[in-house]
Scaffold this motif. Structure first.
Motif, PDB file in Angstrom:
ATOM      1  N   ILE A 127       7.129 -38.640  32.997  1.00 24.16           N
ATOM      2  CA  ILE A 127       6.781 -39.395  34.190  1.00 24.16           C
ATOM      3  C   ILE A 127       7.678 -38.926  35.330  1.00 24.16           C
ATOM      4  O   ILE A 127       8.882 -39.141  35.325  1.00 24.16           O
ATOM      5  CB  ILE A 127       6.934 -40.904  33.932  1.00 24.16           C
ATOM      6  N   SER A 128       7.092 -38.270  36.291  1.00 27.75           N
ATOM      7  CA  SER A 128       7.843 -37.586  37.327  1.00 27.75           C
ATOM      8  C   SER A 128       8.625 -38.556  38.204  1.00 27.75           C
ATOM      9  O   SER A 128       8.195 -39.662  38.486  1.00 27.75           O
ATOM     10  CB  SER A 128       6.902 -36.761  38.219  1.00 27.75           C
ATOM     11  N   GLU A 129       9.764 -38.093  38.657  1.00 24.91           N
ATOM     12  CA  GLU A 129      10.551 -38.820  39.646  1.00 24.91           C
ATOM     13  C   GLU A 129       9.931 -38.583  41.025  1.00 24.91           C
ATOM     14  O   GLU A 129       9.729 -37.443  41.438  1.00 24.91           O
ATOM     15  CB  GLU A 129      11.986 -38.313  39.606  1.00 24.91           C
ATOM     16  N   VAL A 130       9.631 -39.661  41.744  1.00 24.11           N
ATOM     17  CA  VAL A 130       9.007 -39.514  43.059  1.00 24.11           C
ATOM     18  C   VAL A 130       9.978 -39.776  44.201  1.00 24.11           C
ATOM     19  O   VAL A 130       9.637 -39.590  45.366  1.00 24.11           O
ATOM     20  CB  VAL A 130       7.767 -40.434  43.210  1.00 24.11           C
ATOM     21  N   GLY A 131      11.198 -40.218  43.887  1.00 24.91           N
ATOM     22  CA  GLY A 131      12.216 -40.384  44.918  1.00 24.91           C
ATOM     23  C   GLY A 131      12.262 -41.749  45.562  1.00 24.91           C
ATOM     24  O   GLY A 131      12.832 -41.902  46.651  1.00 24.91           O
ATOM     25  N   SER A 132      11.681 -42.780  44.917  1.00 19.69           N
ATOM     26  CA  SER A 132      11.767 -44.138  45.452  1.00 19.69           C
ATOM     27  C   SER A 132      13.210 -44.628  45.418  1.00 19.69           C
ATOM     28  O   SER A 132      14.021 -44.145  44.622  1.00 19.69           O
ATOM     29  CB  SER A 132      10.882 -45.091  44.640  1.00 19.69           C
ATOM     30  N   LYS A 133      13.519 -45.599  46.254  1.00 21.35           N
ATOM     31  CA  LYS A 133      14.892 -46.101  46.323  1.00 21.35           C
ATOM     32  C   LYS A 133      15.350 -46.661  44.982  1.00 21.35           C
ATOM     33  O   LYS A 133      16.485 -46.458  44.552  1.00 21.35           O
ATOM     34  CB  LYS A 133      15.015 -47.166  47.410  1.00 21.35           C
ATOM     35  N   LEU A 134      14.450 -47.378  44.307  1.00 18.99           N
ATOM     36  CA  LEU A 134      14.699 -47.865  42.949  1.00 18.99           C
ATOM     37  C   LEU A 134      13.573 -47.345  42.075  1.00 18.99           C
ATOM     38  O   LEU A 134      12.398 -47.505  42.410  1.00 18.99           O
ATOM     39  CB  LEU A 134      14.742 -49.391  42.929  1.00 18.99           C
ATOM     40  N   GLU A 135      13.919 -46.743  40.924  1.00 20.52           N
ATOM     41  CA  GLU A 135      12.887 -46.046  40.153  1.00 20.52           C
ATOM     42  C   GLU A 135      13.259 -45.971  38.672  1.00 20.52           C
ATOM     43  O   GLU A 135      14.428 -45.805  38.312  1.00 20.52           O
ATOM     44  CB  GLU A 135      12.712 -44.634  40.712  1.00 20.52           C
ATOM     45  N   ILE A 136      12.242 -46.106  37.815  1.00 22.92           N
ATOM     46  CA  ILE A 136      12.394 -45.886  36.372  1.00 22.92           C
ATOM     47  C   ILE A 136      11.764 -44.541  36.040  1.00 22.92           C
ATOM     48  O   ILE A 136      10.598 -44.304  36.366  1.00 22.92           O
ATOM     49  CB  ILE A 136      11.719 -46.996  35.559  1.00 22.92           C
ATOM     50  N   VAL A 137      12.527 -43.649  35.399  1.00 25.33           N
ATOM     51  CA  VAL A 137      12.012 -42.318  35.081  1.00 25.33           C
ATOM     52  C   VAL A 137      12.184 -42.042  33.589  1.00 25.33           C
ATOM     53  O   VAL A 137      13.059 -42.599  32.926  1.00 25.33           O
ATOM     54  CB  VAL A 137      12.726 -41.218  35.898  1.00 25.33           C
ATOM     55  N   SER A 138      11.312 -41.176  33.073  1.00 24.25           N
ATOM     56  CA  SER A 138      11.422 -40.738  31.692  1.00 24.25           C
ATOM     57  C   SER A 138      12.421 -39.595  31.600  1.00 24.25           C
ATOM     58  O   SER A 138      12.545 -38.786  32.516  1.00 24.25           O
ATOM     59  CB  SER A 138      10.066 -40.285  31.175  1.00 24.25           C
ATOM     60  N   LYS A 139      13.131 -39.520  30.478  1.00 26.82           N
ATOM     61  CA  LYS A 139      14.132 -38.467  30.281  1.00 26.82           C
ATOM     62  C   LYS A 139      13.713 -37.492  29.194  1.00 26.82           C
ATOM     63  O   LYS A 139      14.551 -36.824  28.603  1.00 26.82           O
ATOM     64  CB  LYS A 139      15.482 -39.095  29.928  1.00 26.82           C
ATOM     65  N   GLN A 140      12.400 -37.373  28.953  1.00 27.41           N
ATOM     66  CA  GLN A 140      11.937 -36.459  27.915  1.00 27.41           C
ATOM     67  C   GLN A 140      10.613 -35.842  28.338  1.00 27.41           C
ATOM     68  O   GLN A 140       9.993 -36.265  29.307  1.00 27.41           O
ATOM     69  CB  GLN A 140      11.784 -37.194  26.590  1.00 27.41           C
ATOM     70  N   THR A 141      10.188 -34.831  27.618  1.00 29.94           N
ATOM     71  CA  THR A 141       9.003 -34.080  28.023  1.00 29.94           C
ATOM     72  C   THR A 141       7.705 -34.825  27.772  1.00 29.94           C
ATOM     73  O   THR A 141       6.726 -34.618  28.466  1.00 29.94           O
ATOM     74  CB  THR A 141       8.956 -32.732  27.295  1.00 29.94           C
ATOM     75  N   ASN A 142       7.680 -35.728  26.780  1.00 32.92           N
ATOM     76  CA  ASN A 142       6.486 -36.534  26.539  1.00 32.92           C
ATOM     77  C   ASN A 142       6.863 -37.766  25.728  1.00 32.92           C
ATOM     78  O   ASN A 142       7.924 -37.828  25.116  1.00 32.92           O
ATOM     79  CB  ASN A 142       5.397 -35.723  25.832  1.00 32.92           C
ATOM     80  N   ILE A 143       5.986 -38.753  25.758  1.00 29.99           N
ATOM     81  CA  ILE A 143       6.184 -40.014  25.046  1.00 29.99           C
ATOM     82  C   ILE A 143       5.182 -40.073  23.906  1.00 29.99           C
ATOM     83  O   ILE A 143       3.982 -39.866  24.125  1.00 29.99           O
ATOM     84  CB  ILE A 143       5.989 -41.211  25.991  1.00 29.99           C
ATOM     85  N   GLN A 144       5.666 -40.373  22.697  1.00 27.88           N
ATOM     86  CA  GLN A 144       4.794 -40.352  21.528  1.00 27.88           C
ATOM     87  C   GLN A 144       4.953 -41.625  20.707  1.00 27.88           C
ATOM     88  O   GLN A 144       6.037 -42.226  20.673  1.00 27.88           O
ATOM     89  CB  GLN A 144       5.117 -39.141  20.648  1.00 27.88           C
ATOM     90  N   LEU A 145       3.863 -42.014  20.055  1.00 26.55           N
ATOM     91  CA  LEU A 145       3.898 -43.159  19.155  1.00 26.55           C
ATOM     92  C   LEU A 145       4.851 -42.912  17.997  1.00 26.55           C
ATOM     93  O   LEU A 145       5.005 -41.788  17.518  1.00 26.55           O
ATOM     94  CB  LEU A 145       2.501 -43.443  18.614  1.00 26.55           C
ATOM     95  N   ASN A 146       5.480 -44.000  17.555  1.00 26.90           N
ATOM     96  CA  ASN A 146       6.380 -43.994  16.396  1.00 26.90           C
ATOM     97  C   ASN A 146       7.615 -43.121  16.616  1.00 26.90           C
ATOM     98  O   ASN A 146       8.224 -42.653  15.654  1.00 26.90           O
ATOM     99  CB  ASN A 146       5.626 -43.558  15.142  1.00 26.90           C
ATOM    100  N   LYS A 147       7.960 -42.930  17.877  1.00 24.56           N
ATOM    101  CA  LYS A 147       9.195 -42.213  18.198  1.00 24.56           C
ATOM    102  C   LYS A 147       9.941 -42.976  19.286  1.00 24.56           C
ATOM    103  O   LYS A 147       9.370 -43.807  19.988  1.00 24.56           O
ATOM    104  CB  LYS A 147       8.896 -40.781  18.651  1.00 24.56           C
ATOM    105  N   LYS A 148      11.209 -42.669  19.440  1.00 21.73           N
ATOM    106  CA  LYS A 148      12.035 -43.328  20.446  1.00 21.73           C
ATOM    107  C   LYS A 148      11.862 -42.630  21.785  1.00 21.73           C
ATOM    108  O   LYS A 148      11.919 -41.396  21.872  1.00 21.73           O
ATOM    109  CB  LYS A 148      13.501 -43.314  20.024  1.00 21.73           C
TER     110      LYS A 148
END
Length: 215
Positions: A127-148
């Motif tokens: 989930i790309s960072e768009v530069g909002s003042k307050l923002e939640i971003v992903s720190k991995q290449t993809n999000i998958q079921l049954n994984k952290k």
């Protein structure tokens, strides 16, 4: 004098509305086909994924879309009974990021930021960072079921320690705490829509994404 008092009361109401409720992006489907015209919603309330209130045009005018080739498009939002809406055509494969900001009158300061990701015929990409003042971003290449999954909360592009609310479609919401680096972890056990929200100082933000059922 009466006008000044009215304006003060109005501003108090606006601030209370923005922070007493969450605002998020939803779609009629998070799995569109290439070229399909999809209805997009900006909803407000506490019963995700159902919206309860509608942001007035004074506070929210448009939603923006970042395409897979990093172009940005803007769409005006119509006002309906239970949401602000528009239609978007996803015309190629890849990951799209939708985002909006809620402004506070009379200065029109941006105080709430919503974001969502839609991936077409690909995995649930970062989930790309768009530069909002307050923002939640992903720190991995993809999000998958049954994984952290690993996320980070940024304020002015710097990590902060705060609390994040997690709502999963059809499940009871819960809270997680970030560490000093703004990082928090989620065990992704369920498919469907996810809503992450947080607030810091006078600002708030949301992130929605969708996990496909594994075949």
């Amino acid at each position: 004098m009466r006008k000044k008092v009215f304006i003060s009361i109005f501003l108090v109401f606006v601030n209370a509305f923005c922070f007493a409720h969450e605002h998020w992006i939803d779609l009629e489907t998070f799995e569109p086909q290439v070229g399909q015209k999809i209805k997009v919603f900006v909803k407000s309330g506490h019963n995700f994924p159902k919206g309860e209130l509608v942001l007035n045009k004074r506070f929210l005018k448009e939603i923006k879309l970042i395409t897979p080739d990093k172009n940005t498009k803007s769409y005006e939002l119509e006002q309906e009974k239970d949401a602000r809406t528009t239609y978007i055509v996803f015309d190629t494969t890849g990951s799209y990021v939708l985002y909006f900001s809620v402004t506070r009158p009379p200065e029109d300061e941006e105080v709430y930021f919503g974001k969502s990701v839609v991936s077409i015929k690909e995995r649930s990409d970062v989930i790309s960072e768009v530069g909002s003042k307050l923002e939640i971003v992903s720190k991995q290449t993809n999000i998958q079921l049954n994984k952290k999954a690993v996320f980070q909360v940024l304020f002015d592009k710097k990590p902060i320690k705060t609390t994040v609310s997690v709502s999963i479609e059809g499940k009871k919401n819960f809270f997680v705490q970030t560490d000093k680096n703004g990082v928090f972890y989620l065990d992704i056990k369920h498919s469907g829509r996810y809503l992450l929200t947080t607030s810091y100082k006078k600002y708030g933000c949301s992130l929605t994404f969708f996990l496909r059922t594994q075949k």
